[in-house]
Design a protein around this motif. Structure first.
Motif, mmCIF file in Angstrom:
data_model
loop_
_atom_site.group_PDB
_atom_site.id
_atom_site.type_symbol
_atom_site.label_atom_id
_atom_site.label_comp_id
_atom_site.label_asym_id
_atom_site.label_seq_id
_atom_site.Cartn_x
_atom_site.Cartn_y
_atom_site.Cartn_z
ATOM 1 N N CYS A 357 -24.533 -2.260 -62.293
ATOM 2 C CA CYS A 357 -24.294 -1.835 -60.913
ATOM 3 C C CYS A 357 -23.519 -2.915 -60.163
ATOM 4 C CB CYS A 357 -25.629 -1.561 -60.219
ATOM 5 S SG CYS A 357 -25.443 -1.253 -58.452
ATOM 6 N N HIS A 360 -26.064 -4.208 -57.211
ATOM 7 C CA HIS A 360 -27.338 -4.855 -57.529
ATOM 8 C C HIS A 360 -27.290 -5.709 -58.791
ATOM 9 C CE1 HIS A 360 -28.459 -1.223 -55.136
ATOM 10 N NE2 HIS A 360 -29.145 -2.151 -54.483
ATOM 11 N N CYS A 374 -28.707 3.721 -60.826
ATOM 12 C CA CYS A 374 -28.966 2.291 -60.824
ATOM 13 C C CYS A 374 -30.460 2.052 -61.005
ATOM 14 C CB CYS A 374 -28.476 1.684 -59.510
ATOM 15 S SG CYS A 374 -28.956 -0.042 -59.314
ATOM 16 N N GLY A 377 -31.544 0.003 -57.463
ATOM 17 C CA GLY A 377 -31.423 0.670 -56.164
ATOM 18 C C GLY A 377 -31.685 2.171 -56.227
ATOM 19 N N GLU A 379 -29.557 4.444 -56.805
ATOM 20 C CA GLU A 379 -28.433 5.253 -56.347
ATOM 21 C C GLU A 379 -27.641 5.808 -57.520
ATOM 22 O OE1 GLU A 379 -28.643 2.040 -56.179
ATOM 23 O OE2 GLU A 379 -26.750 1.113 -56.784
ATOM 24 N N TRP A 381 -24.225 6.813 -59.590
ATOM 25 C CA TRP A 381 -22.885 6.289 -59.802
ATOM 26 C C TRP A 381 -22.112 7.165 -60.775
ATOM 27 C CZ3 TRP A 381 -20.564 2.293 -57.361
ATOM 28 C CH2 TRP A 381 -21.383 1.332 -56.718
HETATM 29 ZN ZN LIG Z 1 -27.417 -0.501 -57.680
#
Ligand SMILES: [Zn+2]
Length: 455
Positions: A357, A360, A374, A377, A379, A381
């Motif tokens: 990531c 992070h 991720c 986090g 999230e 991607w």
């Molecule tokens: Zn991340």
């Protein structure tokens, strides 16, 4: 919409401290002669025959003695081939040595890799190599050539390309090649122009991540996904060839002439299509980089196919072809186009570019498609977006290694489920080939936002 301010990142001090180089750029163009009188053309046919014979003998000697360097081949064989045809201007013996050394070099390399199909390279098509003693441009309308029957002048067809290079300050290189077009009784010249282009100091970066069927390009803060379909083209032709082979083998037996003819045509079409795709897109990217005075950032590729890229292809020959077309070939095209515009190209370490990531530094876990999550986090991607941002980070690190994440310092991570702020473009904007193939520059997406960025 919050976006990473890459422009701000890029002017960072010490981001790129390489010395700026001056590159010599070469372009080869084709110029045709007018249709020649039979007598004149016969002279060139004789010349080609002698030249071919010299090259064949030289190649044989080079391969037998493991010679791949021009200097050594010339030292050992120049005198002999020179005395074969005393009526021929001596420089033909010299250029034949260059020609043969190059043929031997690529053959010996193939043989070393186990990819040579014959014991000796076949000298099938011949273009005669010329140096400054053997040819001369006389104005813009004719070329004179030294032959065994004295100097002959042929008039050439006026050619827009030729004039353009002359007008734009390119200089004519001393080396050229000439081929015979027997059907139309013409000569076809391959003429090279040269120019020195100096690299500028980049004010920003455009990163390009190449995958089998697309090139992801990070410009400003948006990742555009330009479809190339290169591996689909390769596979498509592969299966077509296979079908042709099965059919012809049934009718004519294996390795028949008609089958070989179809193969040659298919191979030619395939090469031309791939070439066109690669060069067109490379030109668009290089031109955009030049307009922004940006450097282009690419992954440093190894010599052989990177396993993770095409691990699903089992046939080694096919893997090689997909790799050449979809990875290596694209890089070569971008390099070449960049050089012409003075665009610096930076290579960075490709390790884990799509696995970590960019915010992070944690691993991204991918599902079946190109989307991942991720592990820190949480999230989402898109793989190509991740790769593009990581290439940028590594370029900013300057050493091509794993750089400290400066992106993190600039991006206010709000802890939301989406990277780079709540609605940032973590999904690339897809651009189909049918669309970009018609463009002359990337302005349609830069200015008019023709492509809707999915958020
Ligand atoms: Zn991340």
């Amino acid at each position: 919409m919050y976006r990473v301010n890459t422009a701000k990142l890029a002017v960072d001090e010490g981001a790129d401290e390489r010395p700026r180089g001056v590159n010599e750029v070469t372009r080869t163009i084709i110029v045709r002669s007018a249709s020649l009188a039979r007598r004149t053309f016969r002279t060139f046919v004789e010349l080609e025959g002698m030249y071919r014979n010299m090259v064949e003998q030289l190649v044989l000697h080079a391969v037998n003695n493991n010679i791949n360097k021009f200097t050594r081949l010339r030292a050992e064989r120049y005198r002999d081939v020179r005395s074969l045809y005393p009526q021929l201007p001596s420089h033909y013996a010299y250029t034949a040595c260059q020609d043969a050394a190059e043929r031997a070099h690529s053959f010996l390399r193939l043989r070393k890799m186990g990819r040579a199909r014959k014991a000796y390279p076949e000298v099938r098509s011949v273009s005669i190599w010329l140096d400054d003693h053997l040819w001369r441009a006389e104005g813009l309308t004719s070329i004179s050539l030294a032959t065994h029957r004295g100097r002959l002048r042929v008039s050439i067809e006026l050619n827009r390309h030729f004039l353009r290079y002359v007008n734009r300050g390119w200089r004519l290189a001393s080396e050229a090649k000439v081929k015979l077009d027997r059907r139309e009784r013409r000569l076809i010249f391959y003429i090279t122009f040269k120019k020195e282009v100096s690299e500028y100091r980049p004010k920003g970066y455009i990163t390009v991540d190449v995958n089998e069927n697309a090139e992801a390009v990070l410009i400003d803060d948006v990742v555009y996904l330009f479809e190339t379909d290169l591996s689909r083209v390769t596979l498509g032709y592969y299966y077509r060839r296979k079908r042709v082979q099965e059919k012809y083998d049934r009718i004519y037996g294996p390795g028949s002439r008609p089958a070989r003819r179809v193969f040659r045509r298919l191979g030619g079409n395939e090469r031309a299509l791939k070439r066109e795709i690669r060069w067109k897109l490379a030109a668009l990217i290089a031109r955009e980089a030049a307009r922004r005075q940006a450097a282009i950032v690419l992954e440093r590729l190894g010599r052989e196919p990177a396993n993770h890229m095409i691990e699903h292809i089992k046939d080694p020959q096919l893997r090689h072809r997909v790799f050449q077309a979809a990875f290596k070939g694209i890089q070569k095209a971008i390099e070449e186009k960049a050089r012409g515009h003075g665009v610096p190209v930076i290579y960075v370490n490709p390790k884990n570019t799509s696995r970590v990531c960019p915010i992070h530094g944690a691993e991204i876990v991918y599902g079946k498609d190109r989307h991942g999550t991720c592990s820190k986090g949480g999230e989402t991607w898109h793989r190509d977006v991740v790769a593009c941002y990581n290439l940028l980070l590594r370029a900013l690190g300057g050493d091509g290694g794993v750089a400290p994440s400066r992106l993190r310092a600039f991006v206010a991570v709000d802890g939301g489920p989406v990277p780079l702020g709540p609605t940032a473009a973590h999904e690339p904007a897809g651009v189909p080939r049918a669309l970009w193939a018609r463009w002359r520059s990337l302005r349609p997406i830069m200015n008019e936002q023709m492509i809707e960025v999915k958020a």
